[in-house]
Design an enzyme around this catalytic site. Structure first.
Site, PDB file in Angstrom:
ATOM      1  N   LYS A 138       5.250   4.129  -1.333  1.00 56.41           N
ATOM      2  CA  LYS A 138       5.375   5.764  -1.626  1.00 56.41           C
ATOM      3  C   LYS A 138       6.735   5.988  -1.358  1.00 56.41           C
ATOM      4  CE  LYS A 138       0.510   6.584  -2.372  1.00 56.41           C
ATOM      5  NZ  LYS A 138      -0.718   6.919  -1.499  1.00 56.41           N
TER       6      LYS A 138
ATOM      7  N   GLY B 210       0.751  -1.049  -0.050  1.00 58.56           N
ATOM      8  CA  GLY B 210      -0.041   0.009  -0.046  1.00 58.56           C
ATOM      9  C   GLY B 210       0.706   1.064  -0.041  1.00 58.56           C
ATOM     10  N   SER B 211       0.344   2.288   0.677  1.00 58.52           N
ATOM     11  CA  SER B 211       0.912   3.707   0.427  1.00 58.52           C
ATOM     12  C   SER B 211       2.465   3.694   1.368  1.00 58.52           C
ATOM     13  CB  SER B 211       0.164   4.770   1.023  1.00 58.52           C
ATOM     14  OG  SER B 211      -1.020   4.893   0.121  1.00 58.52           O
ATOM     15  N   THR B 212       2.684   2.657   2.060  1.00 54.13           N
ATOM     16  CA  THR B 212       3.943   2.564   2.769  1.00 54.13           C
ATOM     17  C   THR B 212       5.133   2.632   1.543  1.00 54.13           C
ATOM     18  OG1 THR B 212       4.133   0.164   3.068  1.00 54.13           O
ATOM     19  CG2 THR B 212       3.277   1.490   4.892  1.00 54.13           C
TER      20      THR B 212
END
Length: 485
Positions: free
Chosen positions: A220, A216-218
């Protein structure tokens, strides 16, 4: 000598030679194979005839040995708080073998390793009872307890590292199991083993090392590192070329952001603060699949990691443009272990230098002489010190006034990134809640953490990395900081 007698003598000589050859073949060529055969019960009886050495945390043993009743195997393995430590030690069973440290360090723990030959020889002359050596780990007992109790009845995992050395400080996985329940070879041990194998929640799966999740957004953080390292952007506070809406390449679908957040042309700092899918999806597309794969590889993706326990390879896929854009925000075929994401946070915290993760600090002989000491080793340099410090600023903004405020620790500088990863076909399953972070003190960064909550009692709308995973990471970081005082 007449001919018949000569023939008989030659025949007898051939038989004696064949017997000698066979005996030497069995004693010297096949000896190891025969000694390790499961059918050779005498070897197994000898193996369990003395106490096994121990696995050490914070100077204290977390394992032991107990006498076995009604068995010709005298001793069996026992654990102190087995469910908490099982993801570190693995199990050692008279009936079902061994895993993880109990398996990898078996020679030291049984006393059969070549390094302990002198000790075995001396015990023959002194008459001392033979025992195994000890394995001293890097684990921090307080951090492990905080991780295990923080996960509680939730399904998930925690991995924590010392960014300065690569030492593993915590490795928790839930639900867990007690390896003491099947350490023997009785019918009750078999029943406990079968029950664990049939459990649909897979308590024997080490989720910190062996399960891969969409990060997920980790992820990024990795995409931001790729943008900085490849010169796509330099100033983390300058506007990016990120229109809103932004359409996925070769598609009729716009990439969505979660909620009404300011993502149009957002700077890298603000995009990470608000977790803008459009900004990071476009960065991944602008860089292209190969550059994204290269940067992810520097952090450890697409490689098995040995700690010495093997961790499954995390995967940044070779893929087409639309899928690469989604992989850049931690979705599509992008998969990561909690250990891998702790490595990402660790590299950022350590000014771009990623150290090789390890969990065995020393091996000791039964007389406590040190026979091995680990030397820290650099794994890679995923990003320059300057770019790492820019990324630290971005991650610290996430915790100060972004989605990661639940990880704030008074008087301590904390950087982090939340993630809520889609799960299941058409995102029908409950999402995974992620949080990666590090803490910095006057002595540098003593801890980096990754937490994933795979399943919990929270309703779907209440599942978030900041809400579920960040408080666990905070507790682990506090435990490490307190232990260093």
């Amino acid at each position: 000598m007449n001919k018949p007698l000569r023939r008989i003598a030659i025949f007898c000589g051939v038989l004696i030679f064949a017997l000698l050859a066979r005996t030497n073949y069995l004693q010297y060529v096949k000896a190891d194979d025969l000694n390790t055969r499961d059918e050779n019960r005498r070897v197994r009886i000898e193996r369990y005839a003395h106490e096994r050495g121990n696995i050490i945390v914070d100077g204290k043993s977390i394992t032991g040995s107990a006498e076995t009743k009604d068995s010709d195997f005298k001793y069996k393995r026992v654990w102190k708080n087995g469910p908490m430590w099982a993801p570190v030690t693995g199990y050692s069973s008279q009936a079902f073998g061994a895993t993880q440290l109990e398996s990898i360090e078996d020679g030291i723990l049984t006393g059969n390793d070549d390094q302990l030959f002198f000790n075995r020889t001396m015990s023959m002359f002194t008459g001392d009872e033979e025992t195994g050596g000890n394995v001293v780990t890097t684990l921090n007992g307080a951090a492990q307890k905080a991780a295990f109790e923080g996960l509680g009845n939730k399904k998930g995992a925690v991995a924590a590292l010392d960014p300065r050395t690569g030492a593993i400080l915590a490795l928790a996985s839930t639900p867990s199991y007690d390896p003491s329940t099947f350490a023997g070879n009785s019918s009750s041990d078999t029943k406990a083993w079968q029950s664990l194998l049939k459990d649909k929640d897979k308590p024997m799966l080490n989720r910190a090392l062996r399960e891969t999740y969409p990060p997920g957004s980790t992820f990024k953080v990795v995409t931001a590192a790729a943008a900085l390292e490849n010169g796509l952007y330099d100033d983390i506070d300058a506007d990016t070329d990120s229109p809103l809406p932004w359409r996925l390449p070769q598609s009729r679908k716009d990439l969505d952001n979660e909620g009404n957040i300011p993502c149009k042309n957002a700077s890298l700092r603000e995009a990470l603060r608000w977790s803008c899918n459009t900004v990071f999806g476009k960065i991944s597309d602008d860089l292209g699949n190969q550059k994204m794969m290269d940067e992810a590889g520097k952090f450890g993706f697409n490689k098995e990691i040995f700690t010495p326990v093997r961790s499954n390879a995390s995967v940044y896929p070779e893929d087409n443009r639309p899928q690469n854009a989604m992989a850049g925000i931690g979705q599509a075929s992008n998969r990561a272990t909690p250990l891998q994401m702790a490595m990402v946070a660790s590299a950022v915290a350590n000014d771009g230098k990623l150290m090789q993760p390890y969990m065995v600090a020393e091996r000791k002989a039964p007389n406590l002489d040190v026979i091995y000491t680990h030397e820290k080793e650099e794994f890679s340099r995923p990003l320059s010190a300057g770019n790492a410090q820019k990324l630290q600023e971005m991650m610290e903004t996430v915790v100060k006034k972004g989605t990661g405020t639940n990880a704030q620790i008074p008087g301590v500088k904390v950087g982090g990134k939340t993630g809520t990863a889609q799960n299941g076909l058409n995102n029908k399953g409950n999402p995974y809640a992620w949080f990666i972070s590090y803490a910095k003190t006057d002595s540098g960064s003593p801890v980096a953490v990754a937490v994933v909550v795979e399943d919990s009692d929270a309703t779907r709308e209440n599942i978030s990395g900041g809400g579920l995973a960040a408080p666990i990471a905070k507790a682990v970081m506090k435990a490490v900081i307190e232990s260093e005082k």
